[in-house]
Design a protein around this motif. Sequence first.
Motif, PDB file in Angstrom:
ATOM      1  N   PRO A 155       5.477  -0.478  -8.225  1.00  0.00           N
ATOM      2  CA  PRO A 155       4.650   0.737  -8.274  1.00  0.00           C
ATOM      3  C   PRO A 155       3.306   0.443  -8.938  1.00  0.00           C
ATOM      4  O   PRO A 155       3.136  -0.598  -9.561  1.00  0.00           O
TER       5      PRO A 155
ATOM      6  N   ALA B  90       0.848   2.737  -2.500  1.00  0.00           N
ATOM      7  CA  ALA B  90       2.004   2.530  -1.634  1.00  0.00           C
ATOM      8  C   ALA B  90       2.057   3.663  -0.605  1.00  0.00           C
ATOM      9  O   ALA B  90       1.826   4.814  -0.939  1.00  0.00           O
ATOM     10  N   ASP B  91       2.326   3.313   0.616  1.00  0.00           N
ATOM     11  CA  ASP B  91       2.458   4.323   1.667  1.00  0.00           C
ATOM     12  C   ASP B  91       3.682   3.968   2.496  1.00  0.00           C
ATOM     13  O   ASP B  91       3.568   3.511   3.633  1.00  0.00           O
ATOM     14  N   PRO B  92       4.880   4.160   1.930  1.00  0.00           N
ATOM     15  CA  PRO B  92       6.091   3.735   2.635  1.00  0.00           C
ATOM     16  C   PRO B  92       6.240   4.398   3.998  1.00  0.00           C
ATOM     17  O   PRO B  92       6.663   3.746   4.957  1.00  0.00           O
TER      18      PRO B  92
ATOM     19  N   SER C  76      11.517  -0.001   0.521  1.00  0.00           N
ATOM     20  CA  SER C  76      10.592   0.637  -0.417  1.00  0.00           C
ATOM     21  C   SER C  76      11.417   1.359  -1.460  1.00  0.00           C
ATOM     22  O   SER C  76      12.342   2.096  -1.129  1.00  0.00           O
TER      23      SER C  76
ATOM     24  N   GLN D 130       8.300  -6.531   4.782  1.00  0.00           N
ATOM     25  CA  GLN D 130       8.737  -5.952   3.512  1.00  0.00           C
ATOM     26  C   GLN D 130      10.097  -5.308   3.771  1.00  0.00           C
ATOM     27  O   GLN D 130      10.243  -4.495   4.682  1.00  0.00           O
TER      28      GLN D 130
ATOM     29  N   ALA E 159      10.738  -5.219  -2.470  1.00  0.00           N
ATOM     30  CA  ALA E 159       9.938  -3.991  -2.406  1.00  0.00           C
ATOM     31  C   ALA E 159       8.688  -4.207  -3.244  1.00  0.00           C
ATOM     32  O   ALA E 159       8.673  -5.069  -4.117  1.00  0.00           O
ATOM     33  N   THR E 160       7.662  -3.411  -2.978  1.00  0.00           N
ATOM     34  CA  THR E 160       6.433  -3.553  -3.766  1.00  0.00           C
ATOM     35  C   THR E 160       6.600  -2.844  -5.103  1.00  0.00           C
ATOM     36  O   THR E 160       7.331  -1.856  -5.211  1.00  0.00           O
TER      37      THR E 160
ATOM     38  N   GLN F 200       3.759   2.801   6.420  1.00  0.00           N
ATOM     39  CA  GLN F 200       4.170   1.422   6.688  1.00  0.00           C
ATOM     40  C   GLN F 200       5.441   1.383   7.548  1.00  0.00           C
ATOM     41  O   GLN F 200       5.585   0.519   8.406  1.00  0.00           O
TER      42      GLN F 200
ATOM     43  N   ASP G 235      -0.566  -5.318  -5.477  1.00  0.00           N
ATOM     44  CA  ASP G 235      -0.135  -6.135  -4.338  1.00  0.00           C
ATOM     45  C   ASP G 235      -1.288  -6.642  -3.485  1.00  0.00           C
ATOM     46  O   ASP G 235      -1.303  -7.797  -3.088  1.00  0.00           O
TER      47      ASP G 235
ATOM     48  N   THR H 184      10.772   3.754  -4.854  1.00  0.00           N
ATOM     49  CA  THR H 184       9.702   4.455  -5.561  1.00  0.00           C
ATOM     50  C   THR H 184      10.241   5.045  -6.866  1.00  0.00           C
ATOM     51  O   THR H 184      11.447   5.246  -7.006  1.00  0.00           O
TER      52      THR H 184
ATOM     53  N   ASP I 227      -5.000  -2.594  -7.054  1.00  0.00           N
ATOM     54  CA  ASP I 227      -3.626  -2.533  -6.564  1.00  0.00           C
ATOM     55  C   ASP I 227      -2.897  -3.845  -6.897  1.00  0.00           C
ATOM     56  O   ASP I 227      -3.432  -4.938  -6.678  1.00  0.00           O
TER      57      ASP I 227
END
Lengths: 452, 310
Positions: free
Chosen positions: A280, A284-286, A226, A223, A277-278, A289, B147, A228, B145
């Motif tokens: 929202p 999410a735990d940037p 991130s 990835q 990026a993922t 990760q 993802d 947010t 989620d």
Amino acid sequence: MPDDARLADATPTVSRRGFLALGATMAGAAAALTACGSAVPQGPPKVAPAGAPLSGELRLYFQGSAAEIATWNSLFAVFRKAHPNVHLTAVNNIGPDWTSFFANLQIKIAGGQKFDLIYLPTEGQRLFASKGLIQNIDPWLRRDAAEMRSLYQDIDKNLLAAVKKRTSLRGENYYLPYGFNTMLVWYRKSLFHKANLPIPHRGWTWTDYLSAARALRDKAGVQALSTTPDYFAGIEPWLLTNGTDLLDSRWESSRASTPAVIEAVEFNRNLIAENLATAPGGIADPLGQFAAGNIGMVGFGRWPINLLRTNKVDMSDIGIVDWPIKQRLGSPVGWGSLPILRTSQNKNAAWEFVKFMLSDAVQRTIAREALSGVVPARRSFAVGSDILYQSPADSPVIYNAVSYASALPAPTRENLIEAALDDTLRQIYIGASTTADAMKRLNKTIGQALAT
Amino acid sequence: MTATLTAAGRPTRVQRTIRQRRENVSGYAFIAPALLLFLLFVAVPLLACIALSFTSWDVLTPAKWAGLANYRKLAHDSVAWQALINTVLFAVASVVTHIVIGMALALAVNRMGSRILRYIVRTTVFFPVIVSWAAAALLWRYVLDPDFGFITYYLKKLGASPPAWFISDRWALPSLISIDLWKTLGLTFIILLAGLQTVPETLHEAAAIDGAGPWRRFWNVTVPMMSPTLLFAAITTAIGALQIFEPMYIITKGGPNNSTLSMSEYVYNTAFRDFTMGYACTLALCLVAAIILITGIQFWLSRRWVTYDR
């Protein structure tokens, strides 16, 4: 007896006396509730002569885990070497965000709980000062002018100016910063090497950032980054590097629907649309990760240090670089302070502790232990060897960014603005609303929040 | 003592008065704890809430008299009306889904032959009730989620394009209604199952002899006999749903764009985020009025379909 008459007999009637009694009960109940608020003393504080012996109790309230109480206790032990008759207690609050911390703090104060010092970040400083809860520290600043001059020489002028300009009300000072955070891009050097990317440097651009992100996704297979929907750690650095901000320079009107703001938001939306990026909406735990080496680049202040240490991350693999620019260098800055509450019965000892937070011992602890996840306010400790202790070699960059940083806009109703911004960015990032429409709505919401 | 007894040994008026007083004292003593708690936690706060709704109070400084200003503000507060509409929508959906699915499950379990299977289904359906909302919210955030949630994963496998459940203003409220159903259905199910078990089997047998099929027996025997239980379940579910707070607060924070903001959450935000306590009290009273009105409508409608004859 006719039915109606029986009904009339059965229906309870309220006599004039009964009605008055009910009213009195209501008023009494309301008065009892409103009386919960502690009375804030009026008039100037009694400032003790410099060097006068100090005693009594000090209670400090902060946001953090119970484990952090031990760190505060270690600082208290150092403080008590100079002031053995002052007894200090740290009380922690565990909450998900600053909004909940501010709410809990106000409820505790209203409920009559006594604190002398509270930990306040930038987001809440104007709020609490405007409510008349924070003690003006000017009398002590005047008393200790020589000592303060010496300390100020070791603190970046831009930071001092920002604190004075942003948190002073009616020309009075309430806060001394003991540490702060700016926003930088943290990256994994090994992933950059894997993607055949050059190491980023100050002055790299949004275009460079986008190219690097695409390479990290395609060549390193991770990835890329991130992004947010946060304020300080999310959109604010992009706004500042695009030469704008969410509010005007006086924090009195919104710029949310201006082209420069929309451009920065669009840029972030496209990062998600390109799967760099993922989106929202999930878990999410940037930080986690990034610590695990699964994300190439993340925007942070200094707060990841302790987690990286806990996870035994190789610090030589971590690089820190200024935010990529579109128009100019930019970063928000938010600072931590320990203001004295006006209800404190021991203000002279409290002031001594406020000053103590800028002492060599505490500043070294902040640098080495990353206390509160901030950079020490004093340059000597923020760019010296202490800041490099179990930390990335680029760590001084975090301090250096303060020279061009702008204070996080934190008007009195900052919590409302932050909540509305978060909600708006989430919708934009998932494509539920066009950027222009959503930012127009946000503009209106911010306008209403600023007007109240 | 003898002076107060009649010749026939019946208690005199004085004796009756003393006994009556003793009974009164005992009665008051028995209800005192409940009365005290009621006064302390319901009556006095309610009266204070009414009084505070006429004030402007930020908790930290003394309250100021505001007259009807908070009520005028409520009339023009579009967010409050949206929260009220969201709450009523949530409550209606909650009552319908809980009663329909709860009833279907109760009927199915009631007909199950295997005791073990009945026990397993009862436990499984009731289990989420004892899970805290915080844990349930976290669980569902993982499940949905965008993802890596497993529902997202399988929907993608089927070629569907799943929405961002909690951020899309079209899907956020239905998502929360579904999660609430999963979380609280067990209670309605147990109530309905208990009610179902009180329906005399003889009535079913009699109806069957008269030629009524299962569907007819359900509508003409089961539903009328269970109508008080159904009313109870509908009222308790509606009141619980009108007070809904946790899933909104934990999962969506009322967003996106206030599309999941419930009245309770709005009261909380107004009181403890904005610290406009007077207005929060006005909103709370508005919610109380809505609950009273909806419960009253349910009772009024119940006269048409609830039967207490056995």
